[in-house]
Design a protein around this motif. Structure first.
Motif, PDB file in Angstrom:
ATOM      1  N   LEU A  56       0.823  -1.204   0.000  1.00 56.24           N
ATOM      2  CA  LEU A  56       0.000   0.000   0.000  1.00 56.24           C
ATOM      3  C   LEU A  56       0.862   1.262   0.000  1.00 56.24           C
ATOM      4  N   VAL A  57       1.936   1.261   0.771  1.00 54.45           N
ATOM      5  CA  VAL A  57       2.828   2.421   0.845  1.00 54.45           C
ATOM      6  C   VAL A  57       3.476   2.683  -0.509  1.00 54.45           C
ATOM      7  N   GLN A  58       3.849   1.618  -1.205  1.00 55.36           N
ATOM      8  CA  GLN A  58       4.427   1.776  -2.540  1.00 55.36           C
ATOM      9  C   GLN A  58       3.431   2.429  -3.496  1.00 55.36           C
ATOM     10  N   ALA A  59       2.178   1.977  -3.433  1.00 55.44           N
ATOM     11  CA  ALA A  59       1.151   2.563  -4.302  1.00 55.44           C
ATOM     12  C   ALA A  59       0.876   4.014  -3.937  1.00 55.44           C
ATOM     13  N   ALA A  60       0.958   4.322  -2.623  1.00 61.79           N
ATOM     14  CA  ALA A  60       0.673   5.688  -2.166  1.00 61.79           C
ATOM     15  C   ALA A  60       1.721   6.681  -2.642  1.00 61.79           C
ATOM     16  N   ALA A  61       2.909   6.198  -2.998  1.00 60.80           N
ATOM     17  CA  ALA A  61       3.980   7.094  -3.430  1.00 60.80           C
ATOM     18  C   ALA A  61       3.763   7.624  -4.843  1.00 60.80           C
ATOM     19  N   ARG A  62       2.854   7.015  -5.595  1.00 64.01           N
ATOM     20  CA  ARG A  62       2.614   7.456  -6.967  1.00 64.01           C
ATOM     21  C   ARG A  62       1.721   8.688  -7.000  1.00 64.01           C
ATOM     22  N   ARG A  63       1.865   9.464  -8.055  1.00 68.39           N
ATOM     23  CA  ARG A  63       0.995  10.618  -8.238  1.00 68.39           C
ATOM     24  C   ARG A  63      -0.402  10.134  -8.608  1.00 68.39           C
ATOM     25  N   PRO A  64      -1.442  10.918  -8.291  1.00 70.78           N
ATOM     26  CA  PRO A  64      -2.799  10.513  -8.665  1.00 70.78           C
ATOM     27  C   PRO A  64      -2.953  10.374 -10.175  1.00 70.78           C
ATOM     28  N   ASN A  65      -3.779   9.427 -10.581  1.00 69.42           N
ATOM     29  CA  ASN A  65      -3.996   9.175 -12.010  1.00 69.42           C
ATOM     30  C   ASN A  65      -4.997  10.147 -12.620  1.00 69.42           C
ATOM     31  N   THR A  66      -6.186  10.190 -12.042  1.00 79.37           N
ATOM     32  CA  THR A  66      -7.254  11.022 -12.591  1.00 79.37           C
ATOM     33  C   THR A  66      -7.778  12.034 -11.575  1.00 79.37           C
ATOM     34  N   GLY A  67      -7.564  11.785 -10.288  1.00 77.85           N
ATOM     35  CA  GLY A  67      -8.109  12.646  -9.254  1.00 77.85           C
ATOM     36  C   GLY A  67      -7.158  13.763  -8.866  1.00 77.85           C
ATOM     37  N   LEU A  68      -7.602  14.568  -7.911  1.00 83.01           N
ATOM     38  CA  LEU A  68      -6.785  15.669  -7.419  1.00 83.01           C
ATOM     39  C   LEU A  68      -5.753  15.191  -6.410  1.00 83.01           C
ATOM     40  N   TRP A  69      -6.087  14.150  -5.659  1.00 84.28           N
ATOM     41  CA  TRP A  69      -5.216  13.613  -4.621  1.00 84.28           C
ATOM     42  C   TRP A  69      -5.216  12.090  -4.689  1.00 84.28           C
ATOM     43  N   ARG A  70      -4.150  11.490  -4.198  1.00 80.37           N
ATOM     44  CA  ARG A  70      -4.157  10.050  -3.951  1.00 80.37           C
ATOM     45  C   ARG A  70      -4.490   9.869  -2.472  1.00 80.37           C
ATOM     46  N   VAL A  71      -5.599   9.223  -2.206  1.00 79.15           N
ATOM     47  CA  VAL A  71      -6.090   9.076  -0.831  1.00 79.15           C
ATOM     48  C   VAL A  71      -5.970   7.614  -0.402  1.00 79.15           C
ATOM     49  N   VAL A  72      -5.380   7.390   0.749  1.00 80.26           N
ATOM     50  CA  VAL A  72      -5.262   6.053   1.337  1.00 80.26           C
ATOM     51  C   VAL A  72      -6.095   6.032   2.606  1.00 80.26           C
ATOM     52  N   LEU A  73      -7.160   5.248   2.612  1.00 78.14           N
ATOM     53  CA  LEU A  73      -8.087   5.180   3.743  1.00 78.14           C
ATOM     54  C   LEU A  73      -7.932   3.821   4.412  1.00 78.14           C
ATOM     55  N   ILE A  74      -7.535   3.818   5.671  1.00 75.39           N
ATOM     56  CA  ILE A  74      -7.324   2.573   6.408  1.00 75.39           C
ATOM     57  C   ILE A  74      -8.380   2.451   7.493  1.00 75.39           C
ATOM     58  N   GLU A  75      -9.368   1.590   7.251  1.00 74.97           N
ATOM     59  CA  GLU A  75     -10.361   1.310   8.284  1.00 74.97           C
ATOM     60  C   GLU A  75      -9.741   0.362   9.319  1.00 74.97           C
ATOM     61  N   ASP A  76     -10.182   0.477  10.563  1.00 75.46           N
ATOM     62  CA  ASP A  76      -9.668  -0.387  11.634  1.00 75.46           C
ATOM     63  C   ASP A  76      -8.147  -0.321  11.704  1.00 75.46           C
ATOM     64  N   ALA A  77      -7.614   0.899  11.769  1.00 78.26           N
ATOM     65  CA  ALA A  77      -6.158   1.058  11.869  1.00 78.26           C
ATOM     66  C   ALA A  77      -5.612   0.452  13.151  1.00 78.26           C
ATOM     67  N   ASP A  78      -6.483   0.204  14.138  1.00 76.95           N
ATOM     68  CA  ASP A  78      -6.045  -0.438  15.373  1.00 76.95           C
ATOM     69  C   ASP A  78      -5.677  -1.901  15.156  1.00 76.95           C
ATOM     70  N   ARG A  79      -5.963  -2.441  13.967  1.00 79.13           N
ATOM     71  CA  ARG A  79      -5.620  -3.831  13.662  1.00 79.13           C
ATOM     72  C   ARG A  79      -4.264  -3.953  12.958  1.00 79.13           C
ATOM     73  N   LEU A  80      -3.546  -2.860  12.837  1.00 72.65           N
ATOM     74  CA  LEU A  80      -2.208  -2.922  12.253  1.00 72.65           C
ATOM     75  C   LEU A  80      -1.275  -3.735  13.144  1.00 72.65           C
ATOM     76  N   THR A  81      -0.531  -4.666  12.544  1.00 71.37           N
ATOM     77  CA  THR A  81       0.503  -5.339  13.311  1.00 71.37           C
ATOM     78  C   THR A  81       1.645  -4.352  13.558  1.00 71.37           C
ATOM     79  N   GLU A  82       2.568  -4.714  14.423  1.00 67.81           N
ATOM     80  CA  GLU A  82       3.682  -3.814  14.724  1.00 67.81           C
ATOM     81  C   GLU A  82       4.492  -3.508  13.469  1.00 67.81           C
ATOM     82  N   GLY A  83       4.732  -4.545  12.663  1.00 64.42           N
ATOM     83  CA  GLY A  83       5.482  -4.343  11.424  1.00 64.42           C
ATOM     84  C   GLY A  83       4.736  -3.463  10.443  1.00 64.42           C
TER      85      GLY A  83
END
Length: 414
Positions: free
Chosen positions: A126-153
């Motif tokens: 996901l981080v690799q994809a987030a580094a790219r410029r937006p294709n058609t939109g004004l911004w590249r938006v990364v929305l993470i639901e349940d961010a409390d479920r992220l592992t430590e890594g």
């Protein structure tokens, strides 16, 4: 540390019905106002106009109690950032707004954990994809639901991106709270916080009645027993089986008269959670399998068919593994919801026992709560409530559901 926007206490301000893409949000007027200003500042920044300091930032953390709607708020904000209407931000009618809400916008990536956690491999991709410029939109938006479920890594991988964000990328994180147990301090400190409140009962009822077309009396009832959870209210108002499952759970406290009831009620509670999870996932699972088979050339003939079939079988096994993890999570979520209902009942018993003049979590079970308050001491009611909370903790630590629930039922019986 990034600033934080906190919605006022329920009932503190008169609420105006939100418009456009914000109409999906229930009972969060202050947060909507903040995000509208941020979306305008984002548009001004792209146009080279001066903006207020701090109005728009690259990372946001949406927190609030279950049902407050932080994923809905985050999706609405993503749509507002992409909105192409020159007169407003978040018109709700342009293609950008519609696709952002539907989850199909090319530059809005939504991460919803299929299992019990979000892995480091998934986050690195996901981080690799987030580094790219937006294709058609004004911004590249990364929305993470349940961010409390992220592992430590996974959290560490996300931290690197949030520390050095690409110029046109915005991260939106959703979590029950900003406590370090849910979101690492290192990530939280780089986000602007938006704390949502529990929607008012009246606001939920209005949404069900006017937007969903639910009969007024049913809308009022569902809003009064949902605990401020909009999706739960919608489910209770439209699904007879959901109402029956809730009633079965709330009959447990006064139904544990002997050891036979302890084990039957425990197994019944787990089976109900399994059934609910199965209903929620069955059609999706089959659709995903059929789509994969088609993509892998199932039913084809000719040269290379055997190797394609082997590849399809391997991909199918991997998909089934993911679906099993999703089913486990769905079952745990359904069981946790039942435990929340139980905890609400014991809270009602305590409130009635102390003569507190507060709204009940389950007003339609008020007579049962009064009976329990008359039969039990406040100490035993509190012990039962604590037993429910311990069961929730055990499930969160991956204790097998039937073992955790049988232990709970035995404690409630004692």
């Amino acid at each position: 540390m990034a600033s934080e926007t906190t919605a006022p206490a329920a009932g503190a301000v008169a609420e105006r019905e939100p418009e456009g893409i914000w109409a999906e949000v229930v009972g969060q007027p202050e947060a909507v106002r903040t995000l509208r200003e941020a979306a305008r500042a984002a548009r001004d920044r792209l146009a080279g106009r001066d903006t207020a300091t701090g109005a728009m930032t690259h990372a946001w953390l949406f927190t609030g109690p279950p049902g407050s709607g932080h994923p809905v708020m985050a999706r609405a904000f993503a749509g507002a950032l992409q909105c192409t209407d020159p007169e407003t931000v978040g018109c709700g009618e342009c293609v950008a707004c519609e696709t952002a809400l539907a989850g199909t916008h090319a530059d809005v990536t939504t991460v919803v954990p299929e299992g019990l956690s979000i892995s480091v491999a998934e986050m690195r991709s996901l981080v690799q994809a987030a580094a790219r410029r937006p294709n058609t939109g004004l911004w590249r938006v990364v929305l993470i639901e349940d961010a409390d479920r992220l592992t430590e890594g996974a959290a560490n991988a996300l931290l690197k991106a949030v520390e050095e964000p690409p110029a046109r990328t915005v991260f939106l994180l959703c979590s029950p709270s900003d406590h370090p147990a849910d979101v690492p301090v290192t990530i939280r400190s780089r986000c602007r916080g938006v704390q949502l409140r529990t929607p008012l009962t009246e606001a939920i009822a209005e949404v069900l009645h006017h937007r969903e077309g639910v009969e007024r009396s049913m809308a009022d009832w569902a809003a009064s027993v949902c605990g401020g959870h909009v999706d739960r209210a919608r489910r209770l108002a439209t699904d007879q089986q959901a109402r029956e499952r809730r009633e079965a759970v709330l009959r447990i406290p006064l139904g544990l008269r002997g050891l036979s009831e302890v084990f039957s009620e425990a197994s019944g509670l787990v089976r109900a959670a399994e059934a609910e999870a199965g209903e929620a996932n069955q059609s999706r699972d089959e659709a995903e399998k059929e789509e994969l088979r088609t993509a892998m050339g199932a039913g084809g003939t000719g040269k290379g068919t055997s190797s394609a079939t082997r590849g399809a079988n391997a991909a199918l096994k991997e998909l089934e593994k993911k679906q099993k993890a999703r089913a486990t999570r769905s079952q745990r979520d359904a069981l946790d919801l039942a435990l929340v209902d139980l905890a609400g009942f014991y809270r009602d018993v305590l409130a009635l026992g102390f003569g507190a003049e507060v709204p009940l979590n389950h007003p339609d079970f008020a007579s049962q709560a009064r009976r329990a308050a008359a039969e039990w001491t406040s100490e035993t009611a509190l012990r039962r409530l604590e037993a429910v909370l311990r069961c929730r903790t055990a499930l969160d630590r991956n204790v097998k559901p039937i073992i955790a629930v049988e232990a709970l039922a035995a404690e409630l019986h004692r």
